[in-house]
Design a protein around this motif. Structure first.
Motif, PDB file in Angstrom:
ATOM      1  N   GLY A   7      89.988 -19.517  19.369  1.00 46.18           N
ATOM      2  CA  GLY A   7      91.102 -20.052  20.150  1.00 46.18           C
ATOM      3  C   GLY A   7      91.865 -18.990  20.919  1.00 46.18           C
ATOM      4  N   VAL A   8      91.191 -17.894  21.247  1.00 49.08           N
ATOM      5  CA  VAL A   8      91.832 -16.774  21.941  1.00 49.08           C
ATOM      6  C   VAL A   8      91.332 -16.740  23.378  1.00 49.08           C
ATOM      7  CG1 VAL A   8      92.010 -14.259  22.077  1.00 49.08           C
ATOM      8  CG2 VAL A   8      92.092 -15.404  19.840  1.00 49.08           C
ATOM      9  N   HIS A   9      92.258 -16.853  24.315  1.00 43.06           N
ATOM     10  CA  HIS A   9      91.900 -16.716  25.728  1.00 43.06           C
ATOM     11  C   HIS A   9      91.909 -15.229  26.083  1.00 43.06           C
ATOM     12  CE1 HIS A   9      91.620 -17.262  30.008  1.00 43.06           C
ATOM     13  NE2 HIS A   9      92.626 -16.422  30.129  1.00 43.06           N
ATOM     14  N   ALA A  10      90.897 -14.798  26.793  1.00 41.06           N
ATOM     15  CA  ALA A  10      90.824 -13.396  27.217  1.00 41.06           C
ATOM     16  C   ALA A  10      90.367 -13.335  28.664  1.00 41.06           C
ATOM     17  CB  ALA A  10      89.843 -12.632  26.336  1.00 41.06           C
ATOM     18  N   ASP A  11      90.943 -12.422  29.392  1.00 40.92           N
ATOM     19  CA  ASP A  11      90.461 -12.122  30.735  1.00 40.92           C
ATOM     20  C   ASP A  11      89.358 -11.087  30.603  1.00 40.92           C
ATOM     21  OD1 ASP A  11      92.311 -13.794  31.991  1.00 40.92           O
ATOM     22  OD2 ASP A  11      93.807 -12.197  32.100  1.00 40.92           O
ATOM     23  N   VAL A  12      88.271 -11.299  31.304  1.00 39.00           N
ATOM     24  CA  VAL A  12      87.165 -10.350  31.282  1.00 39.00           C
ATOM     25  C   VAL A  12      87.036  -9.762  32.683  1.00 39.00           C
ATOM     26  CG1 VAL A  12      84.686 -10.050  30.914  1.00 39.00           C
ATOM     27  CG2 VAL A  12      85.983 -11.652  29.478  1.00 39.00           C
ATOM     28  N   TRP A  13      87.051  -8.448  32.739  1.00 40.16           N
ATOM     29  CA  TRP A  13      86.964  -7.735  34.002  1.00 40.16           C
ATOM     30  C   TRP A  13      85.680  -6.927  34.015  1.00 40.16           C
ATOM     31  CZ3 TRP A  13      91.216  -7.545  37.507  1.00 40.16           C
ATOM     32  CH2 TRP A  13      92.334  -8.248  37.073  1.00 40.16           C
ATOM     33  N   SER A  14      85.092  -6.819  35.172  1.00 40.12           N
ATOM     34  CA  SER A  14      83.921  -5.970  35.345  1.00 40.12           C
ATOM     35  C   SER A  14      84.345  -4.740  36.138  1.00 40.12           C
ATOM     36  CB  SER A  14      82.838  -6.740  36.116  1.00 40.12           C
ATOM     37  OG  SER A  14      81.727  -5.916  36.330  1.00 40.12           O
ATOM     38  N   VAL A  15      83.981  -3.581  35.641  1.00 40.77           N
ATOM     39  CA  VAL A  15      84.348  -2.329  36.305  1.00 40.77           C
ATOM     40  C   VAL A  15      83.102  -1.776  36.980  1.00 40.77           C
ATOM     41  CG1 VAL A  15      85.155   0.027  35.946  1.00 40.77           C
ATOM     42  CG2 VAL A  15      86.172  -1.859  34.652  1.00 40.77           C
ATOM     43  N   THR A  16      83.175  -1.646  38.288  1.00 38.02           N
ATOM     44  CA  THR A  16      82.030  -1.095  39.010  1.00 38.02           C
ATOM     45  C   THR A  16      82.017   0.422  38.973  1.00 38.02           C
ATOM     46  OG1 THR A  16      83.252  -1.237  41.091  1.00 38.02           O
ATOM     47  CG2 THR A  16      81.793  -3.071  40.540  1.00 38.02           C
ATOM     48  N   SER A  17      83.198   1.050  38.803  1.00 34.26           N
ATOM     49  CA  SER A  17      83.235   2.513  38.729  1.00 34.26           C
ATOM     50  C   SER A  17      84.483   2.965  37.978  1.00 34.26           C
ATOM     51  CB  SER A  17      83.221   3.128  40.126  1.00 34.26           C
ATOM     52  OG  SER A  17      83.357   4.536  40.026  1.00 34.26           O
ATOM     53  N   TRP A  18      84.266   3.404  36.739  1.00 29.30           N
ATOM     54  CA  TRP A  18      85.361   3.978  35.959  1.00 29.30           C
ATOM     55  C   TRP A  18      85.892   5.224  36.671  1.00 29.30           C
ATOM     56  CZ3 TRP A  18      86.996   0.989  32.116  1.00 29.30           C
ATOM     57  CH2 TRP A  18      86.092   0.109  31.497  1.00 29.30           C
ATOM     58  N   THR A  19      84.978   5.975  37.275  1.00 26.96           N
ATOM     59  CA  THR A  19      85.353   7.214  37.947  1.00 26.96           C
ATOM     60  C   THR A  19      86.251   6.945  39.141  1.00 26.96           C
ATOM     61  OG1 THR A  19      83.318   8.252  37.201  1.00 26.96           O
ATOM     62  CG2 THR A  19      84.432   9.296  39.060  1.00 26.96           C
ATOM     63  N   GLU A  20      85.956   5.915  39.906  1.00 27.83           N
ATOM     64  CA  GLU A  20      86.797   5.596  41.064  1.00 27.83           C
ATOM     65  C   GLU A  20      88.180   5.126  40.627  1.00 27.83           C
ATOM     66  OE1 GLU A  20      86.500   6.211  44.331  1.00 27.83           O
ATOM     67  OE2 GLU A  20      84.691   7.272  43.711  1.00 27.83           O
ATOM     68  N   LEU A  21      88.247   4.362  39.531  1.00 25.34           N
ATOM     69  CA  LEU A  21      89.555   3.961  39.013  1.00 25.34           C
ATOM     70  C   LEU A  21      90.369   5.193  38.623  1.00 25.34           C
ATOM     71  CD1 LEU A  21      88.690   0.856  36.803  1.00 25.34           C
ATOM     72  CD2 LEU A  21      89.995   0.876  38.945  1.00 25.34           C
ATOM     73  N   ARG A  22      89.724   6.158  37.988  1.00 21.86           N
ATOM     74  CA  ARG A  22      90.413   7.387  37.605  1.00 21.86           C
ATOM     75  C   ARG A  22      90.834   8.187  38.834  1.00 21.86           C
ATOM     76  NH1 ARG A  22      91.701  10.838  33.607  1.00 21.86           N
ATOM     77  NH2 ARG A  22      91.558  13.071  34.008  1.00 21.86           N
ATOM     78  N   ARG A  23      89.935   8.300  39.811  1.00 21.05           N
ATOM     79  CA  ARG A  23      90.264   9.053  41.035  1.00 21.05           C
ATOM     80  C   ARG A  23      91.506   8.491  41.706  1.00 21.05           C
ATOM     81  NH1 ARG A  23      84.630   9.431  43.204  1.00 21.05           N
ATOM     82  NH2 ARG A  23      84.112  11.237  41.998  1.00 21.05           N
TER      83      ARG A  23
END
Length: 142
Positions: A7-23
């Protein structure tokens, strides 16, 4: 599985580039340091993963260090799962089971985080471990 079994709703995200998020986060951080008298900017990942929406569980088929590179910029409680080390990996499914980054392991980790926040009953992670172990023919995966 989270919704259907717990009974837990969760948002699921797909990350195409962890490195770009960090940059991008590092660029925002640098801009904020160079412009202390101007309104401070917020990294994209920080705006998307708001701490009011609950804990974040980052999962990768890479080592945990890959998603962990954005952890300093996420203000929500952070947990990560990854394929650290070497293991039997004849298939992608076997790899994910071995390193506990398969759906049952992700569900258990999310429930552990939510139990710490008292969002779900403290018994839920243990119940989930037992349930998913029995579904795998008694094979221990945790």
């Amino acid at each position: 599985m989270l919704e259907a079994h717990w009974g837990v709703h969760a948002d699921v995200w797909s990350v195409t580039s962890w490195t770009e998020l960090r940059r991008e986060a590092l660029a925002v951080d640098a801009w904020n340091h160079r412009h202390p008298d101007e309104p401070q900017r917020t990294a994209h990942v920080a705006t998307r993963l708001d701490p009011d929406n609950g804990p974040v569980v980052a999962v990768s088929d890479w080592m945990r260090a890959v998603p962990d590179q954005i952890a300093p910029f996420v203000h929500a409680d952070w947990s990560s799962l990854g394929t650290d080390g070497f293991g039997p990996s004849d298939t992608r499914t076997a790899l994910r089971q071995y390193f506990r980054v398969d759906p049952p392991a992700i569900v258990v980790r999310v429930l552990e985080c939510l139990a710490q926040h008292r969002t779900v009953d403290q018994s839920c992670p243990t119940e989930a471990r037992n349930r998913y172990t029995s579904l795998q023919g008694g094979r221990q995966w945790l």
